[in-house]
Write an enzyme that holds these catalytic residues in place. Structure first.
Site, PDB file in Angstrom:
ATOM      1  N   TRP A 107       0.826  -1.213   0.000  1.00 26.20           N
ATOM      2  CA  TRP A 107       0.000   0.000   0.000  1.00 26.20           C
ATOM      3  C   TRP A 107       0.854   1.254   0.000  1.00 26.20           C
ATOM      4  O   TRP A 107       0.561   2.206  -0.726  1.00 26.20           O
ATOM      5  CB  TRP A 107      -1.000  -0.004   1.162  1.00 26.20           C
ATOM      6  CG  TRP A 107      -2.130  -0.950   0.897  1.00 26.20           C
ATOM      7  CD1 TRP A 107      -2.413  -2.105   1.551  1.00 26.20           C
ATOM      8  CD2 TRP A 107      -3.104  -0.836  -0.152  1.00 26.20           C
ATOM      9  NE1 TRP A 107      -3.505  -2.722   0.984  1.00 26.20           N
ATOM     10  CE2 TRP A 107      -3.939  -1.966  -0.060  1.00 26.20           C
ATOM     11  CE3 TRP A 107      -3.339   0.090  -1.165  1.00 26.20           C
ATOM     12  CZ2 TRP A 107      -5.013  -2.181  -0.931  1.00 26.20           C
ATOM     13  CZ3 TRP A 107      -4.404  -0.123  -2.038  1.00 26.20           C
ATOM     14  CH2 TRP A 107      -5.227  -1.247  -1.916  1.00 26.20           C
ATOM     15  N   ASP A 177      -1.929   6.591   6.469  1.00 24.63           N
ATOM     16  CA  ASP A 177      -2.978   5.773   5.861  1.00 24.63           C
ATOM     17  C   ASP A 177      -3.438   4.786   6.941  1.00 24.63           C
ATOM     18  O   ASP A 177      -2.717   3.847   7.286  1.00 24.63           O
ATOM     19  CB  ASP A 177      -2.391   5.039   4.651  1.00 24.63           C
ATOM     20  CG  ASP A 177      -3.396   4.137   3.952  1.00 24.63           C
ATOM     21  OD1 ASP A 177      -4.503   3.930   4.492  1.00 24.63           O
ATOM     22  OD2 ASP A 177      -3.067   3.627   2.860  1.00 24.63           O
ATOM     23  N   LYS A 201     -12.996  -1.521   5.505  1.00 24.54           N
ATOM     24  CA  LYS A 201     -12.176  -2.474   6.250  1.00 24.54           C
ATOM     25  C   LYS A 201     -12.719  -2.556   7.679  1.00 24.54           C
ATOM     26  O   LYS A 201     -13.343  -3.523   8.047  1.00 24.54           O
ATOM     27  CB  LYS A 201     -10.711  -2.039   6.269  1.00 24.54           C
ATOM     28  CG  LYS A 201     -10.144  -1.652   4.895  1.00 24.54           C
ATOM     29  CD  LYS A 201      -9.667  -2.834   4.096  1.00 24.54           C
ATOM     30  CE  LYS A 201      -9.402  -2.540   2.632  1.00 24.54           C
ATOM     31  NZ  LYS A 201      -8.316  -1.627   2.328  1.00 24.54           N
TER      32      LYS A 201
HETATM   33  C1  LIG Z   1      -7.736  -1.027   1.124  1.00 21.75           C
HETATM   34  C2  LIG Z   1      -6.612  -0.070   1.342  1.00 21.75           C
HETATM   35  C3  LIG Z   1      -6.437   1.056   0.522  1.00 21.75           C
HETATM   36  C4  LIG Z   1      -7.277   1.335  -0.691  1.00 21.75           C
HETATM   37  O1  LIG Z   1      -8.593   1.547  -0.428  1.00 21.75           O
HETATM   38  P1  LIG Z   1      -9.646   1.748  -1.615  1.00 21.75           P
HETATM   39  O2  LIG Z   1     -10.884   2.073  -0.896  1.00 21.75           O
HETATM   40  O3  LIG Z   1      -9.710   0.500  -2.401  1.00 21.75           O
HETATM   41  O4  LIG Z   1      -9.165   2.892  -2.450  1.00 21.75           O
HETATM   42  C5  LIG Z   1      -5.401   1.918   0.809  1.00 21.75           C
HETATM   43  N1  LIG Z   1      -4.579   1.693   1.849  1.00 21.75           N
HETATM   44  C6  LIG Z   1      -4.721   0.629   2.662  1.00 21.75           C
HETATM   45  C7  LIG Z   1      -3.793   0.439   3.797  1.00 21.75           C
HETATM   46  C8  LIG Z   1      -5.744  -0.286   2.426  1.00 21.75           C
HETATM   47  O5  LIG Z   1      -5.887  -1.355   3.230  1.00 21.75           O
END
Ligand SMILES: *Cc1c(COP(=O)(O)O)cnc(C)c1O
Length: 364
Positions: A107, A177, A201
């Protein structure tokens, strides 16, 4: 395969939701708050929806102790969208558009690639050579003097690598993030300039992206920034520059209330500690399974593990599925297995997985 009961779903995202929240959503679907319509079918500007919206923001602010000098935006485009929005909004803070990145997995790698379109994305540290099983020692980071910000991925969802704490990065704002560990533990928002996460998530359905930004970082966007990702325009329009994802916002709001009823972040943190320890403690003493992530940075929300005999992978997945333990296959880029155990995964679900793993090992 078909089930007449709810399974334990270990998917990384979209992921399992609290059953109580699903039940409430179902109960109110056709006639929400006595309006004779569903929440999906009303204007985002109606006083009824605005009340939900305001309450959702207030609950999130309370749960995460978000100070008043931070805005909360509810946007679309996911974490991947923010990978573009963040450099567009923040890079102009530097003399030349530039940011530092700590790369600890797939990521953060993606964040670097996207940022490169807008300026210099300097990799200040990376654990790529160690196959993303660790977080580089803070003392080895080559932070720039002239970076607009420093980006980290607080929890690498694919590799299962999590920062235990936000690092001190000096004067440049830290961008975190937190897509896959938001609301799983107490986080000191003040240590960051920006925190962002998609809902799918650890919160709710896919479609809403939470962006928490310190106010002084708003209003510097590049002229090319699409209006929907220009934080200043979104703030001026209460995140409603375009139609917001009303249904995901409503469900996320129900999840925030559910977390509050359970005992808030403190309880979520306690449970995530219990759940992840159950798995890691067993894996560490097992002769069949192994964790490949350094002990000091193992994720509490995405537990990755491998069968030492990879020839047993297919059987492990088939039998676990059969037992109602779904979606344990690791991400294709990482291989092996992954149990995503977000807030909505009950301890009983992890105990069921543990019992299955023990039994599988006995028979292997
Ligand atoms: C899932 C995820 C993303 C991307 O999310 P989207 O909603 O698909 O754009 C970015 N960073 C992390 C750490 C993730 O787990």
């Amino acid at each position: 395969m078909s089930f007449d009961r709810r399974i334990y779903n270990f998917a990384a995202g979209p992921a399992t939701l609290p059953e109580e929240v699903l039940q409430q959503t179902a109960d109110e679907l056709l006639n929400w708050h006595g309006l004779g319509t569903s929440v999906m079918e009303i204007s985002h500007r109606s006083k009824e929806f605005m009340a939900v919206y305001e309450e959702t923001l207030a609950d999130l602010r309370e749960l995460m102790s978000i100070p008043d000098d931070y805005e909360i935006l509810l946007l679309q485009g996911g974490g991947i969208g923010q990978n573009a929005a963040i450099p567009m909004n923040l890079m102009p803070l530097a003399k030349k558009p530039k940011a530092d990145f700590i790369v600890t997995g797939i990521w953060s790698e993606k964040s670097v690639k996207e940022a490169q379109k807008y300026g210099e994305a300097h990799v200040a540290a990376t654990s790529l050579n160690g196959h993303f099983r660790s977080i580089p020692e803070r003392s080895t980071w080559q932070l720039s003097k002239d970076a607009a910000y420093v980006h980290i991925c607080a929890n690498e969802t694919i590799g299962g690598v999590e920062f235990a704490h936000f690092p001190d990065v000096g004067t440049a704002p830290l961008v975190a993030d937190i897509s896959s560990n938001i609301l799983s533990k107490k986080m000191d928002v003040r240590q960051c300039g920006v925190l962002f996460a998609g809902a799918q998530k650890n919160i709710g359905p896919a479609g809403v992206t939470i962006v928490i930004v310190r106010k002084d970082l708003i209003g510097h966007a590049m002229a090319i920034t699409p209006s929907i990702w220009d934080w200043a325009k979104e703030v001026a329009n209460q995140s409603m520059f375009n139609t917001p994802p009303t249904f995901p916002i409503y469900v996320s709001g129900l999840v925030f209330k559910w977390i509050k009823r359970q005992g808030g972040i403190k309880e979520m943190e306690r449970r995530s500690q219990v759940k992840s320890s159950l798995l890691y403690d067993f894996i560490d003493q097992s002769s069949l399974y192994e964790s490949r992530v350094d002990k000091n940075c193992r994720s509490r929300t995405n537990v990755t593990f491998f069968l030492k005999d990879e020839g047993l992978n297919a059987e492990f997945l088939a039998q676990s599925n059969e037992a109602g333990l779904a979606a344990l296959r690791g991400h294709k880029a990482a291989g092996g297995m992954r149990a995503s155990i977000y807030n909505a995964m009950p301890i009983a679900g992890v105990e069921a997985l543990l019992a299955f793993m023990q039994e599988f090992e006995r028979r292997a």
